[in-house]
Design an enzyme around this catalytic site. Structure first.
Site, PDB file in Angstrom:
ATOM      1  N   HIS A 148      34.217 -44.612 -43.800  1.00  0.00           N
ATOM      2  CA  HIS A 148      32.912 -44.633 -43.290  1.00  0.00           C
ATOM      3  C   HIS A 148      32.697 -43.370 -42.999  1.00  0.00           C
ATOM      4  O   HIS A 148      33.637 -42.526 -42.296  1.00  0.00           O
ATOM      5  CB  HIS A 148      32.580 -45.509 -42.215  1.00  0.00           C
ATOM      6  CG  HIS A 148      32.521 -46.903 -42.759  1.00  0.00           C
ATOM      7  ND1 HIS A 148      31.335 -47.412 -43.433  1.00  0.00           N
ATOM      8  CD2 HIS A 148      33.326 -48.098 -42.571  1.00  0.00           C
ATOM      9  CE1 HIS A 148      31.619 -48.665 -43.778  1.00  0.00           C
ATOM     10  NE2 HIS A 148      32.976 -48.915 -43.321  1.00  0.00           N
ATOM     11  N   HIS A 181      33.661 -53.256 -39.924  1.00  0.00           N
ATOM     12  CA  HIS A 181      35.038 -53.046 -39.209  1.00  0.00           C
ATOM     13  C   HIS A 181      34.745 -52.752 -37.848  1.00  0.00           C
ATOM     14  O   HIS A 181      35.442 -53.385 -37.006  1.00  0.00           O
ATOM     15  CB  HIS A 181      36.026 -52.211 -40.044  1.00  0.00           C
ATOM     16  CG  HIS A 181      36.611 -52.661 -41.069  1.00  0.00           C
ATOM     17  ND1 HIS A 181      36.003 -53.692 -42.024  1.00  0.00           N
ATOM     18  CD2 HIS A 181      37.804 -52.694 -41.650  1.00  0.00           C
ATOM     19  CE1 HIS A 181      36.961 -54.143 -42.957  1.00  0.00           C
ATOM     20  NE2 HIS A 181      38.166 -53.753 -42.696  1.00  0.00           N
TER      21      HIS A 181
END
Length: 283
Positions: free
Chosen positions: A247, A162
């Protein structure tokens, strides 16, 4: 080699680590539980922006760039060179996207880094009946295949795809917009001003000033830019959401570095390698 005057500075790229740092700081300092999927609308992977925008970001980026170039007005002497270099830069960026997120002589780079660092696919619920399933899943080397098989990707360094795509998309569109304006036949006239001028000109007057575009074409140029601004705005917003909810810091940083190297190579490396600038152009 000195940088051309008036172009965007490389220091503008620092906005990306700043966004990631702010998002990471919020995830640490916020009283909300960022590990819970229902904490916030954007903390769930099924939110509409993630499903229909981020997961398809290269499509939206490609469409925005195409519309921008279809309505660009490069000077006659620059037209062939301008479009050839745009196509080459886009092709290199697409190859970077493809190798990082789709295929890298087998699994994509983000999948390879995950398994190399000890990551594997495993069932969501471990029990004695699922031992065979766990062994079968352990041989899966793709995060997409793992999730499609009902497993979860665990244990390795998961480069943030992303962060990679959102940084690459927004930087590419911002810099290509600048280059389109720089190479324009009328670089100091905004699309809105062009539309206003065209509204008050006859066909003969437009021809007399070098074939100025019609009011309709000028308005299409405006809306193509609005589309670019929208894609960039969503990129930045979803980058912040990724920084907050998904993340580790190192995984986000690694995604940023891959995108940053691609962007730097396309737009700034020509400062040090003049031959490269002659081929791919840049800023």
């Amino acid at each position: 080699m000195p940088s051309p005057r008036g172009r965007p500075s490389t220091y503008l790229l620092l906005v990306y680590p700043v966004i990631l740092a702010l998002g990471s700081a919020y995830s640490i300092l916020s009283p909300l539980d960022v590990t819970a999927p229902d904490t916030n609308y954007f903390s769930g992977k099924r939110n509409i922006f993630n499903v229909y925008f981020v997961k398809r970001d290269w499509f939206w980026t490609s469409l925005a760039l195409l519309l921008l170039q279809l309505t660009a007005r490069p000077a006659p002497g620059l037209k062939v060179k301008h479009y050839a270099q745009v196509a080459l830069r886009y092709s290199v960026a697409t190859v970077s996207w493809f190798l990082t997120t789709q295929w890298f002589f087998g699994p994509a780079l983000i999948d390879r880094s995950f398994t190399i660092t000890g990551g594997h696919c495993e069932p969501h619920i471990m029990n004695t009946n699922s031992l065979r399933e766990a062994v079968d899943m352990a041989s899966i080397s793709s995060g997409f295949v793992c999730k499609a098989a009902g497993g979860r990707w665990r244990g390795g360094h998961d480069i943030s795809g992303h962060v990679f795509i959102l940084v690459l998309s927004s930087a590419l569109l911002i810099y290509e917009l600048y280059i389109s304006d720089r190479d324009s036949a009328h670089p100091h006239v905004s699309p809105k001003a062009a539309a206003a001028v065209a509204h008050d000109m006859t066909e003969e007057e437009r021809k007399a000033v070098g074939g100025w575009e019609s009011e309709t074409v000028a308005k299409i140029r405006i809306w193509s830019r609005y589309f670019v601004y929208t894609v960039v705005g969503l990129d930045i917003w979803m980058l912040m959401m990724t920084a907050i909810w998904f993340h580790t810091w190192l995984e986000k940083l690694s995604g940023l570095l891959i995108a940053g190297l691609t962007v730097y190579g396309l737009y700034f490396a020509g400062d040090h390698v003049p031959q490269l600038r002659q081929i791919v152009g840049g800023l």
